[in-house]
Write a protein that holds these residues in place. Sequence first.
Motif, PDB file in Angstrom:
ATOM      1  N   ALA A 200       0.822  -1.210   0.000  1.00  0.00           N
ATOM      2  CA  ALA A 200       0.000   0.000   0.000  1.00  0.00           C
ATOM      3  C   ALA A 200       0.859   1.265   0.000  1.00  0.00           C
ATOM      4  O   ALA A 200       0.402   2.324   0.410  1.00  0.00           O
ATOM      5  N   ASP A 201       2.098   1.162  -0.469  1.00  0.00           N
ATOM      6  CA  ASP A 201       3.016   2.306  -0.486  1.00  0.00           C
ATOM      7  C   ASP A 201       2.573   3.321  -1.536  1.00  0.00           C
ATOM      8  O   ASP A 201       2.571   3.019  -2.739  1.00  0.00           O
ATOM      9  N   ASP A 228       2.516  -0.090   4.368  1.00  0.00           N
ATOM     10  CA  ASP A 228       2.716   1.032   3.466  1.00  0.00           C
ATOM     11  C   ASP A 228       4.205   1.333   3.333  1.00  0.00           C
ATOM     12  O   ASP A 228       5.041   0.436   3.481  1.00  0.00           O
TER      13      ASP A 228
END
Length: 249
Positions: A200-201, A228
């Motif tokens: 989810a970066d 993330d």
Amino acid sequence: MDGMTGADWFVPLSEPADAPAAPVRVHAIPHAGGGCAAFTPIADRLAPGIVVRAANLPARQARFLEPPCTDLDALLDALADAYEPGPGVVLGYCSGALIAFLLVRRLRRRGLPPPGALVVASYPAPDAARPARTLHTLPSARFWAEILSYGGVPSQVAARPDFREIFEVGLRADYELLSGYEYAEEPALDVPIVAVRGAADPLLGADGLAGWARHTTASCTVVDAPGDHWLIDTAPDALAELLREAVPA
């Protein structure tokens, strides 16, 4: 340069009760502005079998009163001087991944044994890296507006301008440290690379790690981990497990 000698450039975050003659070590380089304590969540998960030796940089934490280092070549020499060859890996987190890569190059230049692997988290390949050129020159208010937009700043720092003043010297210095970075061609490393990003970066796309394969003649493993950009905070278990797997048998 002041602060470049006479200090512990790597500090162990844990020590096994019965340390072997050649303990397995992770030499870890933090993100911009980070201190050695940033890796405590990882060290706790790897102990006692693996010791994390975290980079202890000036102008933060135990070395808060020392002048910062903004000379990349001098920093690499200091870290190479303090590096302890033996079983283990080198880990670089966020912009620390670029420094970790350059450190492994510096070890090779000195004829020192390479690490068993290079683990790089949340950062693109060194020939694709585009460090901020002028961020360190901005006035404090604009500097912090940009930094806070990246996320990952502890809430107590984000909410307190007086806390920000404490952290600003080291953080600003780290951006200056890489502001003049230009990729230099050298032979690829003969070291396995594990490149990891958070699935989810928002700062590093799914294809942003593929380029690391160009920098090794050994294997390159690309991993999407849960979490993330700030994997130490959002996916410490996954990152610790990757480090265990990266340690040569």
